[in-house]
Design a protein around this motif. Structure first.
Motif, PDB file in Angstrom:
ATOM      1  N   PHE A  16       0.823  -1.204   0.000  1.00 46.85           N
ATOM      2  CA  PHE A  16       0.000   0.000   0.000  1.00 46.85           C
ATOM      3  C   PHE A  16       0.863   1.263   0.000  1.00 46.85           C
ATOM      4  O   PHE A  16       0.511   2.261  -0.637  1.00 46.85           O
ATOM      5  N   ARG A  17       1.982   1.246   0.703  1.00 45.64           N
ATOM      6  CA  ARG A  17       2.880   2.414   0.692  1.00 45.64           C
ATOM      7  C   ARG A  17       3.409   2.657  -0.720  1.00 45.64           C
ATOM      8  O   ARG A  17       3.453   3.793  -1.200  1.00 45.64           O
ATOM      9  N   ASN A  18       3.821   1.586  -1.383  1.00 47.65           N
ATOM     10  CA  ASN A  18       4.306   1.716  -2.761  1.00 47.65           C
ATOM     11  C   ASN A  18       3.207   2.232  -3.679  1.00 47.65           C
ATOM     12  O   ASN A  18       3.435   3.136  -4.500  1.00 47.65           O
ATOM     13  N   GLU A  19       2.010   1.679  -3.554  1.00 47.82           N
ATOM     14  CA  GLU A  19       0.908   2.093  -4.410  1.00 47.82           C
ATOM     15  C   GLU A  19       0.484   3.529  -4.132  1.00 47.82           C
ATOM     16  O   GLU A  19       0.097   4.258  -5.049  1.00 47.82           O
ATOM     17  N   LEU A  20       0.573   3.934  -2.868  1.00 48.72           N
ATOM     18  CA  LEU A  20       0.246   5.316  -2.520  1.00 48.72           C
ATOM     19  C   LEU A  20       1.181   6.290  -3.226  1.00 48.72           C
ATOM     20  O   LEU A  20       0.734   7.291  -3.815  1.00 48.72           O
ATOM     21  N   TYR A  25       2.110  10.423  -7.036  1.00 41.76           N
ATOM     22  CA  TYR A  25       3.035  10.962  -8.043  1.00 41.76           C
ATOM     23  C   TYR A  25       2.317  11.115  -9.383  1.00 41.76           C
ATOM     24  O   TYR A  25       2.465  12.141 -10.066  1.00 41.76           O
ATOM     25  N   SER A  26       1.512  10.127  -9.739  1.00 47.73           N
ATOM     26  CA  SER A  26       0.865  10.151 -11.057  1.00 47.73           C
ATOM     27  C   SER A  26      -0.137  11.284 -11.179  1.00 47.73           C
ATOM     28  O   SER A  26      -0.302  11.856 -12.266  1.00 47.73           O
ATOM     29  N   ILE A  27      -0.808  11.655 -10.090  1.00 46.31           N
ATOM     30  CA  ILE A  27      -1.818  12.715 -10.174  1.00 46.31           C
ATOM     31  C   ILE A  27      -1.296  14.070  -9.688  1.00 46.31           C
ATOM     32  O   ILE A  27      -1.974  15.079  -9.842  1.00 46.31           O
ATOM     33  N   GLN A  28      -0.097  14.075  -9.080  1.00 46.68           N
ATOM     34  CA  GLN A  28       0.550  15.308  -8.618  1.00 46.68           C
ATOM     35  C   GLN A  28      -0.307  16.114  -7.636  1.00 46.68           C
ATOM     36  O   GLN A  28      -0.368  17.346  -7.686  1.00 46.68           O
ATOM     37  N   THR A  29      -0.966  15.396  -6.761  1.00 43.14           N
ATOM     38  CA  THR A  29      -1.752  16.032  -5.709  1.00 43.14           C
ATOM     39  C   THR A  29      -2.047  14.982  -4.649  1.00 43.14           C
ATOM     40  O   THR A  29      -1.813  13.793  -4.861  1.00 43.14           O
ATOM     41  N   GLY A  30      -2.554  15.408  -3.493  1.00 41.11           N
ATOM     42  CA  GLY A  30      -2.879  14.458  -2.440  1.00 41.11           C
ATOM     43  C   GLY A  30      -2.041  14.672  -1.194  1.00 41.11           C
ATOM     44  O   GLY A  30      -1.226  15.602  -1.125  1.00 41.11           O
ATOM     45  N   HIS A  31      -2.221  13.820  -0.204  1.00 45.32           N
ATOM     46  CA  HIS A  31      -1.601  13.994   1.111  1.00 45.32           C
ATOM     47  C   HIS A  31      -0.776  12.758   1.482  1.00 45.32           C
ATOM     48  O   HIS A  31      -1.311  11.809   2.064  1.00 45.32           O
ATOM     49  N   PRO A  32       0.521  12.769   1.200  1.00 52.02           N
ATOM     50  CA  PRO A  32       1.329  11.586   1.502  1.00 52.02           C
ATOM     51  C   PRO A  32       1.631  11.386   2.986  1.00 52.02           C
ATOM     52  O   PRO A  32       1.550  10.265   3.494  1.00 52.02           O
ATOM     53  N   GLY A  33       1.991  12.452   3.714  1.00 53.57           N
ATOM     54  CA  GLY A  33       2.468  12.306   5.085  1.00 53.57           C
ATOM     55  C   GLY A  33       1.503  11.607   6.013  1.00 53.57           C
ATOM     56  O   GLY A  33       1.845  10.612   6.669  1.00 53.57           O
ATOM     57  N   GLY A 256       0.851  17.811   2.422  1.00 56.32           N
ATOM     58  CA  GLY A 256       0.101  17.782   1.168  1.00 56.32           C
ATOM     59  C   GLY A 256       0.921  18.219  -0.026  1.00 56.32           C
ATOM     60  O   GLY A 256       0.382  18.805  -0.967  1.00 56.32           O
ATOM     61  N   LYS A 257       2.206  17.916  -0.027  1.00 57.14           N
ATOM     62  CA  LYS A 257       3.110  18.374  -1.096  1.00 57.14           C
ATOM     63  C   LYS A 257       3.128  17.386  -2.266  1.00 57.14           C
ATOM     64  O   LYS A 257       3.230  16.181  -2.059  1.00 57.14           O
TER      65      LYS A 257
END
Length: 275
Positions: A16-20, A25-33, A256-257
């Motif tokens: 799941f971490r890899n897929e996240l 990265y593919s959509i260039q938005t979202g909240h990784p942390g 959210g970077k």
């Protein structure tokens, strides 16, 4: 939990971490942390503890999960897709116009999402309402609410905490993703909260602690919470924001970077994934 089961869940979390990272990265938005910090918590609930049926998401008597820290929706969606609530290919539409996978969970568009969240501080009160409703129906369902660090600064959290204790909502289990970091800095820099456990104890809650990145420790804490018959419980799960990627860990800048190409390659290398 057997050693084999623990290893199986840990492998799911790593995937799941890899897929996240691939997805954000593919959509260039979202909240990784915040998504990385709650990986083990959400996965343990969905794959080990919750009584749910993806084929019948509105089934009476089901357990409910509320992602009150709604910005961590990507990790929720990864778990839900894996469980079969919607096709995995839908994940590629995250945060896109017209997608049912909005940036924060939406109960109106996504099967299995129990509450629309985003404005922080809402989830615990709504979860309490669900818990009391299940009690009226003599249901065995448990309501789980995942809270974030910045969120517990909201007054609504403490109003719900008072009421949950008064009404002895022992079927309500809050889990605090306690990574010590919020959008603009650390918890201590923005709004020091002191001893969270003692605060909840003073409000009449059963307080438990666990390692929020150890699936077995999380599962054991959930079992202990479910054995409490007189009080609501909160599990304070010690976590690391951005867990698993060294340059993200503990950094509020990764709330959210967007992830650039070099960061993507570094992250995938650390996670053992293939670019």
């Amino acid at each position: 939990m057997t050693k084999e089961r623990k290893e199986e869940l840990q492998k799911i979390c790593l995937r799941f971490r890899n897929e996240l990272i691939d997805l954000l990265y593919s959509i260039q938005t979202g909240h990784p942390g915040g998504s990385l910090s709650c990986t083990e918590i959400v996965t343990t609930l969905f794959f080990e503890k919750m009584n749910i049926d993806p084929k019948n998401p509105n089934k009476e008597g089901r357990d409910r999960f509320i992602m009150s820290k709604g910005h961590a929706a990507p990790m929720l969606y990864l778990n839900m897709a894996e469980k079969g609530y919607f096709p995995r290919e839908d994940l590629k539409t995250l945060r896109q116009v017209g997608s049912h996978l909005q940036g924060h969970p939406c109960a109106h568009t996504t099967p299995g999402v129990e509450l629309s969240t985003g404005p922080l501080g809402m989830g615990l009160g709504a979860g309490l309402g669900m818990a009391l409703g299940e009690k009226l129906k003599n249901s065995d369902a448990t309501i789980y609410v995942l809270l974030g660090d910045g969120e517990i600064q909201e007054g609504g959290i403490w109003e719900a905490a008072m009421a949950a204790s008064k009404f002895k909502a022992n079927n309500l289990i809050a889990i605090l993703d306690y990574n010590g970091v919020q959008l603009d800095g650390t918890l201590e820099e923005i709004m020091p909260m002191g001893d969270i456990g003692k605060k909840f104890e003073s409000f009449g809650w059963n307080v438990l602690y666990c390692d929020g990145h150890d699936v077995e420790d999380i599962a054991n804490a959930i079992d202990e919470a479910k054995n409490c018959s007189t009080q609501p419980s909160i599990i304070i799960a010690k976590t690391v924001k951005g867990k698993g990627i060294s340059f993200m860990e503990g950094k509020n800048s990764w709330h959210g970077k967007p992830i650039d190409l070099e960061e993507y390659k570094l992250a995938k290398a650390e996670l053992g994934g293939v670019v």
